[in-house]
Design a protein around this motif. Structure first.
Motif, PDB file in Angstrom:
ATOM      1  N   ASN A  38      -2.046  -0.981   3.240  1.00  0.00           N
ATOM      2  CA  ASN A  38      -2.591  -1.324   2.010  1.00  0.00           C
ATOM      3  C   ASN A  38      -2.320  -3.059   1.853  1.00  0.00           C
ATOM      4  OD1 ASN A  38      -3.571   1.004   0.475  1.00  0.00           O
ATOM      5  ND2 ASN A  38      -1.627   1.743   1.437  1.00  0.00           N
ATOM      6  N   VAL A  55      -2.319  -4.221  -1.325  1.00  0.00           N
ATOM      7  CA  VAL A  55      -1.527  -4.236  -2.529  1.00  0.00           C
ATOM      8  C   VAL A  55      -0.497  -2.942  -2.646  1.00  0.00           C
ATOM      9  CG1 VAL A  55      -1.612  -4.268  -4.972  1.00  0.00           C
ATOM     10  CG2 VAL A  55      -3.377  -5.554  -3.655  1.00  0.00           C
ATOM     11  N   SER A 110       1.955  -1.164  -5.573  1.00  0.00           N
ATOM     12  CA  SER A 110       2.522  -1.123  -6.672  1.00  0.00           C
ATOM     13  C   SER A 110       3.626  -0.304  -7.022  1.00  0.00           C
ATOM     14  CB  SER A 110       1.181  -1.025  -7.865  1.00  0.00           C
ATOM     15  OG  SER A 110       1.732  -0.683  -9.126  1.00  0.00           O
ATOM     16  N   ALA A 168      -0.079 -16.831  -4.279  1.00  0.00           N
ATOM     17  CA  ALA A 168      -0.988 -15.946  -3.715  1.00  0.00           C
ATOM     18  C   ALA A 168      -1.643 -16.741  -2.675  1.00  0.00           C
ATOM     19  CB  ALA A 168      -1.922 -15.500  -4.648  1.00  0.00           C
ATOM     20  N   TYR A 197       3.682 -12.326   2.452  1.00  0.00           N
ATOM     21  CA  TYR A 197       3.930 -11.346   1.122  1.00  0.00           C
ATOM     22  C   TYR A 197       4.199 -11.983  -0.183  1.00  0.00           C
ATOM     23  CZ  TYR A 197       4.430  -8.218   5.245  1.00  0.00           C
ATOM     24  OH  TYR A 197       4.257  -7.353   6.435  1.00  0.00           O
ATOM     25  N   VAL A 254      -5.049  -8.920  -8.345  1.00  0.00           N
ATOM     26  CA  VAL A 254      -4.880  -7.625  -7.567  1.00  0.00           C
ATOM     27  C   VAL A 254      -6.447  -7.576  -6.674  1.00  0.00           C
ATOM     28  CG1 VAL A 254      -4.867  -4.905  -7.487  1.00  0.00           C
ATOM     29  CG2 VAL A 254      -3.654  -6.399  -9.142  1.00  0.00           C
ATOM     30  N   PHE A 267      -6.614  -9.947  -3.755  1.00  0.00           N
ATOM     31  CA  PHE A 267      -5.704  -9.473  -2.469  1.00  0.00           C
ATOM     32  C   PHE A 267      -6.709  -8.360  -1.725  1.00  0.00           C
ATOM     33  CE2 PHE A 267      -2.085 -11.644  -3.881  1.00  0.00           C
ATOM     34  CZ  PHE A 267      -1.416 -12.009  -2.797  1.00  0.00           C
ATOM     35  N   MET A 268      -7.401  -7.666  -2.561  1.00  0.00           N
ATOM     36  CA  MET A 268      -8.420  -6.421  -2.032  1.00  0.00           C
ATOM     37  C   MET A 268      -9.664  -7.054  -1.400  1.00  0.00           C
ATOM     38  SD  MET A 268      -7.599  -3.200  -4.737  1.00  0.00           S
ATOM     39  CE  MET A 268      -5.864  -2.613  -4.766  1.00  0.00           C
ATOM     40  N   ASN A 319      -8.911 -12.805   1.373  1.00  0.00           N
ATOM     41  CA  ASN A 319      -7.722 -12.505   1.773  1.00  0.00           C
ATOM     42  C   ASN A 319      -7.948 -12.170   3.425  1.00  0.00           C
ATOM     43  OD1 ASN A 319      -5.102 -11.674   2.579  1.00  0.00           O
ATOM     44  ND2 ASN A 319      -5.094  -9.616   1.473  1.00  0.00           N
ATOM     45  N   THR A 379       0.014  -9.498   1.809  1.00  0.00           N
ATOM     46  CA  THR A 379       0.134  -8.215   1.089  1.00  0.00           C
ATOM     47  C   THR A 379       0.744  -8.628  -0.228  1.00  0.00           C
ATOM     48  OG1 THR A 379       0.706  -7.144   2.904  1.00  0.00           O
ATOM     49  CG2 THR A 379       1.500  -6.122   0.778  1.00  0.00           C
ATOM     50  N   LEU A 380       0.498  -8.218  -1.495  1.00  0.00           N
ATOM     51  CA  LEU A 380       1.071  -8.099  -2.727  1.00  0.00           C
ATOM     52  C   LEU A 380       1.670  -6.857  -3.210  1.00  0.00           C
ATOM     53  CD1 LEU A 380       0.975  -9.518  -5.720  1.00  0.00           C
ATOM     54  CD2 LEU A 380      -0.978  -8.191  -6.259  1.00  0.00           C
TER      55      LEU A 380
END
Length: 386
Positions: A46, A48, A50, A268, A277, A296, A299-300, A305, A310-311
């Motif tokens: 993934n 991201v 959370s 970022a 990261y 968000v 990053f997706m 990216n 990775t966030l």
């Protein structure tokens, strides 16, 4: 180096062993591949992660653990790692074990590190030391299923800690040898230490595009470090240039959201460039919803990216969960007799259910303030205002 999983055992305040998995747990279809990061074979991670929970649930502690492990993997001595405070409540004779799974150039590794405390016989001071450590590896080509990903029973022995390694400091991981040989270090931009102190942590000339996105009235911002004071030049359109000597002075001219946004979005940029990261505690602080959602989404978006950054963030903001197409990038954090983090995919199998409504409803248990506490507080406020 790309991290696949981190396991933590015996850490004070944690209820049980905790696994933080970067790998996508649910089935990956063709639509998911548009934003998930392809590791190898049928393994995806993934972009991201959370961690969401109510106040005092342990979100910040978990982020500090992740920061600590990444710094450990980057050869940093334990006693020099800022987030080593997660170990402070260890008792004498107790040990904490971190298992890190990562891959690099076709090889999957498992580093298992056991950490304890050592007391000085001279002044009674204590420091953290590595008690035991092993590094094992196996070729990625040998991995056929997700189930076998973390099985290292028959893996190759790479290295273990022994008393003959006199060159190695007591608080430095044996991974230093692998990092020197293969340059496997990971880039980390850790903003968790700025949660309570909102100020710039990047010096230089800020890109015009980021400035305009956060505050279109800014023409330029240039921050240069000096020997005794900073050299900061700030200019708004239609106004004279402002010269400042301290980053703290920027609070007089820029909003808290702009200041945090400059640091986060520059972090970022660095993460995108370095395939690293970005770690942010309480991401929504000082931001409006759209700015948080934008980060968000960046990053997706594989067009942005490109290198697989990775966030990792914590939040109280349930609506932000609706930015996730999948459940396996979300961890529900609770503190009921100890901190736990449960992957949402283990609770909700369907991805099409609105995540914020499920979280706010109390269906997940422990995700909203207790009703009894609410009633007690309400009665107290009524009594005060009589």
């Amino acid at each position: 180096m790309k991290i696949l999983k981190i396991s933590i055992e015996n850490l004070p305040h944690f209820k049980k062993k905790m696994d933080i998995d970067f790998v996508a747990q649910q089935r990956v279809d063709s639509d998911d591949r548009e934003y998930l990061l392809h590791a190898f074979s049928n393994i995806y991670t993934n972009p991201v992660l959370s961690f969401i929970g109510i106040n005092a649930s342990g979100k910040t502690t978990i982020l500090k653990v992740l920061s600590f492990v990444i710094e450990l993997l980057n050869n940093k001595p334990i006693n020099s790692i800022e987030s080593k405070e997660i170990l402070d409540d260890m008792e004498s004779g107790q040990h904490v074990t971190f298992s890190s799974f990562f891959y690099h150039e076709g090889i999957l590794y498992k580093l298992e590190t056991s950490i304890g405390k050592k007391e000085s016989p001279v002044d009674g001071s204590t420091k953290f030391i590595i008690l035991d450590e092993t590094l094992r590896s196996k070729e990625i080509s040998r991995i056929n299923t997700k189930k076998s990903l973390y099985h290292f029973e028959n893996a190759n022995w790479e290295r273990s800690r022994n008393k003959n390694e006199e060159y190695l400091m007591e608080d430095v991981s044996i991974i230093v040898a692998l990092n020197k040989k293969q340059d496997t270090k990971s880039f980390l931009f850790d903003m968790s230490k700025l949660t309570d102190h909102n100020m710039l942590n990047v010096l230089g000339r800020y890109p015009k595009e980021i400035l305009t996105f956060l505050d279109p009235s800014i023409e330029y911002l240039d921050c240069r470090p000096g020997d005794k004071k900073d050299d900061i030049k700030l200019k708004f359109y239609g106004r004279n240039e402002i010269n400042l000597n301290s980053l703290l002075e920027l609070n007089r001219y820029l909003s808290s959201g702009t200041i945090k946004g400059l640091s986060v979005f520059m972090g970022a940029v660095f993460a995108f460039q370095e395939s690293g990261y970005l770690l942010v505690d309480e991401l929504e602080n000082h931001f409006n919803r759209e700015i948080v959602s934008t980060l968000v989404r960046f990053f997706m978006d594989k067009r942005i990216n490109k290198n697989g950054a990775t966030l990792i963030f914590s939040t109280h903001y349930s609506e932000l969960l609706d930015e996730f197409e999948r459940n396996d990038g979300i961890y529900i954090v609770r503190n009921r007799g100890g901190i736990t983090a449960e992957n949402l995919s283990n609770i909700l199998k369907r991805n099409d259910i609105k995540k914020s409504e499920i979280y706010d409803s109390g269906f997940l248990k422990g995700t909203v303030p207790a009703y009894e506490a609410y009633i007690v507080l309400k009665r107290a406020l009524i009594k005060i205002n009589r």
